[in-house]
Design a protein around this motif. Structure first.
Motif, PDB file in Angstrom:
ATOM      1  N   ILE A   1      12.733  -4.184  -1.666  1.00  0.00           N
ATOM      2  CA  ILE A   1      11.735  -5.247  -1.509  1.00  0.00           C
ATOM      3  C   ILE A   1      12.382  -6.570  -1.126  1.00  0.00           C
ATOM      4  N   LYS A   2      13.682  -6.531  -0.827  1.00  0.00           N
ATOM      5  CA  LYS A   2      14.380  -7.729  -0.362  1.00  0.00           C
ATOM      6  C   LYS A   2      14.260  -7.798   1.150  1.00  0.00           C
ATOM      7  N   PRO A   3      13.563  -8.806   1.658  1.00  0.00           N
ATOM      8  CA  PRO A   3      13.418  -8.888   3.112  1.00  0.00           C
ATOM      9  C   PRO A   3      14.753  -9.188   3.797  1.00  0.00           C
ATOM     10  N   PHE A   4      15.004  -8.459   4.855  1.00  0.00           N
ATOM     11  CA  PHE A   4      16.158  -8.655   5.742  1.00  0.00           C
ATOM     12  C   PHE A   4      17.480  -8.660   4.980  1.00  0.00           C
ATOM     13  N   GLU A   5      17.575  -7.771   4.021  1.00  0.00           N
ATOM     14  CA  GLU A   5      18.774  -7.647   3.192  1.00  0.00           C
ATOM     15  C   GLU A   5      20.022  -7.361   4.036  1.00  0.00           C
ATOM     16  N   ASP A   6      19.860  -6.543   5.053  1.00  0.00           N
ATOM     17  CA  ASP A   6      20.989  -6.181   5.924  1.00  0.00           C
ATOM     18  C   ASP A   6      20.943  -6.915   7.265  1.00  0.00           C
ATOM     19  N   GLY A   7      20.149  -7.951   7.352  1.00  0.00           N
ATOM     20  CA  GLY A   7      20.016  -8.669   8.616  1.00  0.00           C
ATOM     21  C   GLY A   7      19.029  -7.973   9.542  1.00  0.00           C
ATOM     22  N   LEU A   8      19.007  -8.406  10.773  1.00  0.00           N
ATOM     23  CA  LEU A   8      18.100  -7.842  11.783  1.00  0.00           C
ATOM     24  C   LEU A   8      18.790  -6.667  12.452  1.00  0.00           C
ATOM     25  N   SER A   9      18.153  -5.511  12.405  1.00  0.00           N
ATOM     26  CA  SER A   9      18.743  -4.303  12.981  1.00  0.00           C
ATOM     27  C   SER A   9      17.935  -3.846  14.193  1.00  0.00           C
ATOM     28  N   ALA A  10      18.515  -2.914  14.925  1.00  0.00           N
ATOM     29  CA  ALA A  10      17.832  -2.339  16.083  1.00  0.00           C
ATOM     30  C   ALA A  10      16.557  -1.631  15.646  1.00  0.00           C
ATOM     31  N   ALA A  11      16.610  -0.969  14.480  1.00  0.00           N
ATOM     32  CA  ALA A  11      15.425  -0.261  13.976  1.00  0.00           C
ATOM     33  C   ALA A  11      14.269  -1.225  13.736  1.00  0.00           C
ATOM     34  N   MET A  12      14.589  -2.433  13.287  1.00  0.00           N
ATOM     35  CA  MET A  12      13.541  -3.428  13.047  1.00  0.00           C
ATOM     36  C   MET A  12      12.878  -3.842  14.354  1.00  0.00           C
TER      37      MET A  12
END
Length: 183
Positions: free
Chosen positions: A83-94
Protein backbone atom coordinates in the motif's frame (compact mmCIF):
# COMPACT_ATOMS: atom_id res chain seq x y z
CA UNK A 1 12.05 -5.67 -21.76
CA UNK A 2 9.42 -2.97 -22.24
CA UNK A 3 9.16 -3.88 -25.92
CA UNK A 4 8.54 -7.53 -24.99
CA UNK A 5 5.68 -6.50 -22.69
CA UNK A 6 4.18 -4.35 -25.45
CA UNK A 7 4.43 -7.25 -27.93
CA UNK A 8 2.86 -9.62 -25.43
CA UNK A 9 0.06 -7.17 -24.65
CA UNK A 10 -0.61 -6.61 -28.35
CA UNK A 11 -0.73 -10.39 -28.79
CA UNK A 12 -3.35 -10.60 -26.01
CA UNK A 13 -5.43 -7.96 -27.82
CA UNK A 14 -5.23 -9.80 -31.14
CA UNK A 15 -6.12 -13.13 -29.54
CA UNK A 16 -9.01 -11.47 -27.70
CA UNK A 17 -10.72 -10.15 -30.85
CA UNK A 18 -12.83 -13.27 -31.63
CA UNK A 19 -14.11 -13.67 -28.06
CA UNK A 20 -14.76 -9.93 -27.74
CA UNK A 21 -16.70 -10.09 -31.03
CA UNK A 22 -18.84 -12.95 -29.72
CA UNK A 23 -19.54 -11.00 -26.52
CA UNK A 24 -20.35 -7.89 -28.60
CA UNK A 25 -22.78 -9.84 -30.81
CA UNK A 26 -24.43 -11.39 -27.75
CA UNK A 27 -24.94 -7.96 -26.16
CA UNK A 28 -26.18 -6.52 -29.45
CA UNK A 29 -28.74 -9.34 -29.73
CA UNK A 30 -29.85 -8.74 -26.14
CA UNK A 31 -30.34 -5.04 -26.88
CA UNK A 32 -32.38 -5.97 -29.96
CA UNK A 33 -34.54 -8.38 -27.94
CA UNK A 34 -35.15 -5.77 -25.23
CA UNK A 35 -35.71 -2.75 -27.49
CA UNK A 36 -37.22 -4.63 -30.44
CA UNK A 37 -35.21 -2.48 -32.81
CA UNK A 38 -31.60 -2.38 -33.85
CA UNK A 39 -29.99 0.95 -34.50
CA UNK A 40 -27.13 0.62 -36.94
CA UNK A 41 -24.64 3.27 -35.92
CA UNK A 42 -21.24 2.03 -37.14
CA UNK A 43 -19.09 4.38 -35.06
CA UNK A 44 -21.04 3.70 -31.86
CA UNK A 45 -20.96 -0.03 -32.54
CA UNK A 46 -17.22 0.08 -33.18
CA UNK A 47 -16.71 1.93 -29.88
CA UNK A 48 -18.83 -0.61 -28.02
CA UNK A 49 -16.78 -3.43 -29.54
CA UNK A 50 -13.51 -1.62 -28.71
CA UNK A 51 -14.64 -1.16 -25.10
CA UNK A 52 -15.54 -4.85 -24.76
CA UNK A 53 -12.23 -5.82 -26.37
CA UNK A 54 -10.33 -3.55 -23.98
CA UNK A 55 -12.09 -4.86 -20.86
CA UNK A 56 -11.63 -8.48 -21.96
CA UNK A 57 -7.96 -7.89 -22.78
CA UNK A 58 -7.39 -6.16 -19.43
CA UNK A 59 -8.89 -9.15 -17.64
CA UNK A 60 -6.69 -11.54 -19.65
CA UNK A 61 -3.50 -9.50 -19.30
CA UNK A 62 -3.97 -9.10 -15.55
CA UNK A 63 -4.65 -12.82 -15.26
CA UNK A 64 -8.20 -12.52 -13.94
CA UNK A 65 -9.49 -14.63 -16.84
CA UNK A 66 -7.85 -18.00 -16.44
CA UNK A 67 -6.71 -17.37 -12.88
CA UNK A 68 -6.65 -20.20 -10.36
CA UNK A 69 -8.55 -18.64 -7.46
CA UNK A 70 -7.68 -20.16 -4.10
CA UNK A 71 -9.46 -19.01 -0.97
CA UNK A 72 -6.88 -20.96 1.01
CA UNK A 73 -4.29 -18.31 0.03
CA UNK A 74 -6.23 -15.75 2.03
CA UNK A 75 -7.28 -18.10 4.85
CA UNK A 76 -3.66 -19.18 5.37
CA UNK A 77 -2.52 -15.57 5.48
CA UNK A 78 -0.60 -15.72 2.20
CA UNK A 79 -1.64 -12.25 1.13
CA UNK A 80 0.90 -10.27 -0.83
CA UNK A 81 0.20 -6.57 -1.14
CA UNK A 82 1.80 -3.16 -1.03
CA UNK A 83 0.00 0.00 0.00
CA UNK A 84 3.07 2.23 -0.28
CA UNK A 85 2.72 4.25 -3.46
CA UNK A 86 5.72 4.17 -5.80
CA UNK A 87 7.83 2.25 -3.32
CA UNK A 88 10.17 1.08 -6.09
CA UNK A 89 9.88 4.22 -8.21
CA UNK A 90 8.30 4.40 -11.65
CA UNK A 91 8.63 1.15 -13.57
CA UNK A 92 7.88 0.07 -17.12
CA UNK A 93 4.97 -2.02 -15.79
CA UNK A 94 3.41 1.13 -14.34
CA UNK A 95 3.62 2.92 -17.67
CA UNK A 96 2.08 -0.12 -19.37
CA UNK A 97 -0.78 -0.08 -16.83
CA UNK A 98 -1.39 3.54 -17.73
CA UNK A 99 -1.47 2.71 -21.45
CA UNK A 100 -3.66 -0.35 -20.92
CA UNK A 101 -6.37 1.62 -19.15
CA UNK A 102 -6.36 4.70 -21.42
CA UNK A 103 -8.73 3.07 -23.97
CA UNK A 104 -11.01 2.09 -21.06
CA UNK A 105 -11.29 5.75 -20.05
CA UNK A 106 -11.75 6.87 -23.65
CA UNK A 107 -14.49 4.41 -24.63
CA UNK A 108 -16.46 4.26 -21.35
CA UNK A 109 -18.26 7.62 -21.84
CA UNK A 110 -19.04 6.68 -25.45
CA UNK A 111 -20.57 3.35 -24.46
CA UNK A 112 -22.36 4.70 -21.39
CA UNK A 113 -23.78 7.96 -22.69
CA UNK A 114 -25.04 9.17 -19.30
CA UNK A 115 -21.42 9.40 -18.18
CA UNK A 116 -20.19 11.60 -21.00
CA UNK A 117 -19.94 14.78 -18.97
CA UNK A 118 -19.35 13.22 -15.57
CA UNK A 119 -15.62 12.78 -15.08
CA UNK A 120 -16.15 11.85 -11.42
CA UNK A 121 -18.24 8.80 -12.37
CA UNK A 122 -15.53 7.78 -14.81
CA UNK A 123 -12.98 8.11 -12.03
CA UNK A 124 -15.09 6.00 -9.67
CA UNK A 125 -15.60 3.28 -12.28
CA UNK A 126 -11.86 3.20 -13.01
CA UNK A 127 -10.99 2.91 -9.31
CA UNK A 128 -13.61 0.19 -8.74
CA UNK A 129 -12.58 -1.81 -11.82
CA UNK A 130 -8.87 -1.56 -11.06
CA UNK A 131 -9.40 -2.16 -7.34
CA UNK A 132 -11.46 -5.26 -8.11
CA UNK A 133 -8.66 -6.64 -10.26
CA UNK A 134 -6.09 -6.07 -7.53
CA UNK A 135 -8.39 -7.56 -4.89
CA UNK A 136 -9.01 -10.69 -6.97
CA UNK A 137 -5.27 -11.13 -7.52
CA UNK A 138 -4.91 -11.69 -3.77
CA UNK A 139 -6.84 -14.96 -4.16
CA UNK A 140 -4.24 -16.36 -6.54
CA UNK A 141 -1.20 -15.59 -4.48
CA UNK A 142 -0.26 -12.72 -6.78
CA UNK A 143 1.00 -9.39 -5.57
CA UNK A 144 -1.60 -6.61 -5.25
CA UNK A 145 -0.25 -3.07 -5.34
CA UNK A 146 -1.68 0.37 -4.80
CA UNK A 147 0.63 1.50 -7.62
CA UNK A 148 -1.40 -0.56 -10.09
CA UNK A 149 -4.66 1.00 -8.93
CA UNK A 150 -3.17 4.50 -9.15
CA UNK A 151 -1.65 4.00 -12.62
CA UNK A 152 -4.72 2.21 -13.98
CA UNK A 153 -6.93 5.04 -12.73
CA UNK A 154 -4.56 7.66 -14.09
CA UNK A 155 -4.58 5.86 -17.44
CA UNK A 156 -8.37 5.84 -17.44
CA UNK A 157 -8.45 9.56 -16.64
CA UNK A 158 -5.97 10.16 -19.45
CA UNK A 159 -8.30 8.29 -21.80
CA UNK A 160 -11.26 10.34 -20.58
CA UNK A 161 -9.26 13.56 -21.15
CA UNK A 162 -8.54 12.40 -24.71
CA UNK A 163 -12.27 11.76 -25.15
CA UNK A 164 -13.11 15.30 -23.98
CA UNK A 165 -10.37 16.71 -26.24
CA UNK A 166 -11.75 14.76 -29.20
CA UNK A 167 -15.20 16.26 -28.57
CA UNK A 168 -13.73 19.76 -28.55
CA UNK A 169 -11.81 19.11 -31.76
CA UNK A 170 -14.91 17.61 -33.36
CA UNK A 171 -16.97 20.69 -32.47
CA UNK A 172 -14.29 23.00 -33.91
CA UNK A 173 -14.27 21.19 -37.23
CA UNK A 174 -18.04 20.97 -37.60
CA UNK A 175 -19.20 22.99 -40.57
CA UNK A 176 -20.72 26.23 -39.38
CA UNK A 177 -24.16 27.11 -40.72
CA UNK A 178 -23.89 30.10 -42.91
CA UNK A 179 -26.24 32.96 -42.26
CA UNK A 180 -26.36 34.78 -45.55
CA UNK A 181 -28.96 37.50 -45.62
CA UNK A 182 -30.41 38.52 -48.91
CA UNK A 183 -31.11 42.22 -49.12
Amino acid sequence: MLLNYVKEGFSFFIKSVPIAFIIFMFITCLKWIIKRKLEFKPITMFCEFAWILNVYAILRITGIIGMDFRVTEVLNGHIHYSIKPFEDGLSAAMVLNLLLFAPFGFFTPIVFKKMQSKWLFNLIIAVLFSGSIEFLQIFSGRYAQIDDILMNTLGSLLGYALYVLSLKLKSQFKPQKSSIHNN
